[in-house]
Design an enzyme around this catalytic site. Structure first.
Site, PDB file in Angstrom:
ATOM      1  N   LYS A 273      32.433  47.351  39.146  1.00 39.62           N
ATOM      2  CA  LYS A 273      32.779  48.454  38.656  1.00 39.62           C
ATOM      3  C   LYS A 273      34.426  48.589  38.341  1.00 39.62           C
ATOM      4  CE  LYS A 273      29.037  51.294  39.971  1.00 39.62           C
ATOM      5  NZ  LYS A 273      28.846  52.833  40.856  1.00 39.62           N
TER       6      LYS A 273
ATOM      7  N   ASN B   5      32.674  53.113  43.754  1.00 38.41           N
ATOM      8  CA  ASN B   5      32.082  52.370  44.856  1.00 38.41           C
ATOM      9  C   ASN B   5      31.854  50.901  44.453  1.00 38.41           C
ATOM     10  OD1 ASN B   5      30.046  52.910  42.995  1.00 38.41           O
ATOM     11  ND2 ASN B   5      28.628  54.026  44.600  1.00 38.41           N
TER      12      ASN B   5
ATOM     13  N   GLU C 178      17.958  47.277  32.134  1.00 37.32           N
ATOM     14  CA  GLU C 178      19.376  47.080  32.220  1.00 37.32           C
ATOM     15  C   GLU C 178      19.988  45.812  31.771  1.00 37.32           C
ATOM     16  OE1 GLU C 178      19.878  50.328  36.014  1.00 37.32           O
ATOM     17  OE2 GLU C 178      20.536  48.231  36.178  1.00 37.32           O
TER      18      GLU C 178
ATOM     19  N   TYR D 229      23.868  55.307  32.124  1.00 32.73           N
ATOM     20  CA  TYR D 229      23.371  56.210  33.312  1.00 32.73           C
ATOM     21  C   TYR D 229      22.825  57.431  33.012  1.00 32.73           C
ATOM     22  CZ  TYR D 229      26.044  53.757  36.883  1.00 32.73           C
ATOM     23  OH  TYR D 229      26.459  52.868  37.976  1.00 32.73           O
TER      24      TYR D 229
ATOM     25  N   HIS E 245      27.392  48.318  40.937  1.00 26.84           N
ATOM     26  CA  HIS E 245      26.091  48.788  40.552  1.00 26.84           C
ATOM     27  C   HIS E 245      25.078  47.714  40.623  1.00 26.84           C
ATOM     28  CE1 HIS E 245      22.765  50.439  38.216  1.00 26.84           C
ATOM     29  NE2 HIS E 245      22.857  49.357  37.848  1.00 26.84           N
TER      30      HIS E 245
HETATM   31  P1  ATP Z   1      24.659  52.762  41.424  1.00 26.67           P
HETATM   32  O1  ATP Z   1      23.309  53.146  40.309  1.00 26.67           O
HETATM   33  O2  ATP Z   1      26.165  52.791  40.729  1.00 26.67           O
HETATM   34  O3  ATP Z   1      24.105  51.269  41.525  1.00 26.67           O
HETATM   35  P2  ATP Z   1      23.302  53.842  43.482  1.00 26.67           P
HETATM   36  O4  ATP Z   1      22.030  53.412  42.770  1.00 26.67           O
HETATM   37  O5  ATP Z   1      23.742  53.419  44.875  1.00 26.67           O
HETATM   38  O6  ATP Z   1      24.480  53.367  42.548  1.00 26.67           O
HETATM   39  P3  ATP Z   1      22.940  56.534  42.398  1.00 26.67           P
HETATM   40  O7  ATP Z   1      22.160  57.395  42.971  1.00 26.67           O
HETATM   41  O8  ATP Z   1      22.244  55.542  41.223  1.00 26.67           O
HETATM   42  O9  ATP Z   1      23.284  55.366  43.480  1.00 26.67           O
HETATM   43  O10 ATP Z   1      24.041  57.052  41.557  1.00 26.67           O
HETATM   44  C1  ATP Z   1      24.918  56.265  40.656  1.00 26.67           C
HETATM   45  C2  ATP Z   1      26.314  56.375  40.853  1.00 26.67           C
HETATM   46  O11 ATP Z   1      26.658  58.050  40.663  1.00 26.67           O
HETATM   47  C3  ATP Z   1      26.750  56.249  42.042  1.00 26.67           C
HETATM   48  O12 ATP Z   1      27.013  54.971  42.207  1.00 26.67           O
HETATM   49  C4  ATP Z   1      28.052  57.090  42.224  1.00 26.67           C
HETATM   50  O13 ATP Z   1      29.236  56.710  41.929  1.00 26.67           O
HETATM   51  C5  ATP Z   1      27.599  58.205  41.638  1.00 26.67           C
HETATM   52  N1  ATP Z   1      27.033  59.307  42.486  1.00 26.67           N
HETATM   53  C6  ATP Z   1      25.687  59.240  43.086  1.00 26.67           C
HETATM   54  N2  ATP Z   1      25.716  60.268  43.972  1.00 26.67           N
HETATM   55  C7  ATP Z   1      26.675  61.004  43.960  1.00 26.67           C
HETATM   56  C8  ATP Z   1      27.529  62.165  44.491  1.00 26.67           C
HETATM   57  N3  ATP Z   1      26.823  63.082  45.291  1.00 26.67           N
HETATM   58  N4  ATP Z   1      28.885  62.566  44.377  1.00 26.67           N
HETATM   59  C9  ATP Z   1      29.448  61.907  43.555  1.00 26.67           C
HETATM   60  N5  ATP Z   1      28.899  60.892  42.588  1.00 26.67           N
HETATM   61  C10 ATP Z   1      27.668  60.139  43.015  1.00 26.67           C
HETATM   62 MG    MG Z   2      21.444  53.664  40.881  1.00 23.40          MG
END
Ligand code: ATP
Ligand code: MG
Length: 137
Positions: free
Chosen positions: A9, A112, A126, A49, A115
């Site tokens: 990211k 973070n 994806e 997303y 992804h």
């Molecule tokens: P990613 O899809 O980016 O790999 P992930 O699968 O661990 O991450 P998801 O639940 O898919 O987490 O959420 C997608 C992204 O949205 C997260 O990477 C994070 O940056 C953001 N996100 C998720 N939950 C929250 C939250 N509660 N507050 C703020 N941002 C969030």
């Molecule tokens: Mg995710």
């Protein structure tokens, strides 16, 4: 053998730790089958997303994902989807296990570092979103 999609990211690209993150994958049995650096557009990020469209953090997530270039990769290996998720660590870096990518390179739940596809089905979607068949070796 499975394939999964990984994105380094904008926060991690800005920190210049692309190589250090790729090393985590290669050192743990995953191979890079495709890779490119891209600047996502607003609509790219919204589409990618889309699953989170109704979440309160959706707009912030999209804004973050277009804030700078990302590196998109197809990772290949045994149980690649789960392996990648294990190497990434928890979504919130404060909860991520020691030694994971997010524990070591990420600052916050918004920024973070990486992804990773969360299922084989989503990995296929994806990968198609980012790569043509001939780009995957
Ligand atoms: P990613 O899809 O980016 O790999 P992930 O699968 O661990 O991450 P998801 O639940 O898919 O987490 O959420 C997608 C992204 O949205 C997260 O990477 C994070 O940056 C953001 N996100 C998720 N939950 C929250 C939250 N509660 N507050 C703020 N941002 C969030
Ligand atoms: Mg995710």
């Amino acid at each position: 053998m499975e394939k999964t999609l990984s994105i380094i990211k904008p926060d991690a690209v800005k920190k210049n730790v692309i190589g250090k993150i790729i090393d985590r994958f290669e050192s743990n049995g995953l191979r890079i089958a495709a890779m490119k650096k891209v600047q996502l557009s607003q609509s790219d990020a919204q589409e990618f997303y889309a699953i989170h469209k109704s979440r309160p953090f959706f707009n912030d997530l999209v804004t973050f994902m277009v804030s700078g270039p990302v590196v998109v990769m197809v990772l290949e290996g045994l149980n690649a989807v789960a392996k990648n998720r294990e190497l990434m660590g928890a979504t919130n870096p404060k909860e991520a296990a020691a030694g994971t990518i997010r524990a070591d390179f990420a600052e916050s739940i918004d920024a973070n570092a990486v992804h990773g596809s969360d299922s084989l089905e989503n990995a296929e979607k994806e990968i198609k979103f980012f790569f043509a068949e001939r780009e995957i070796c």
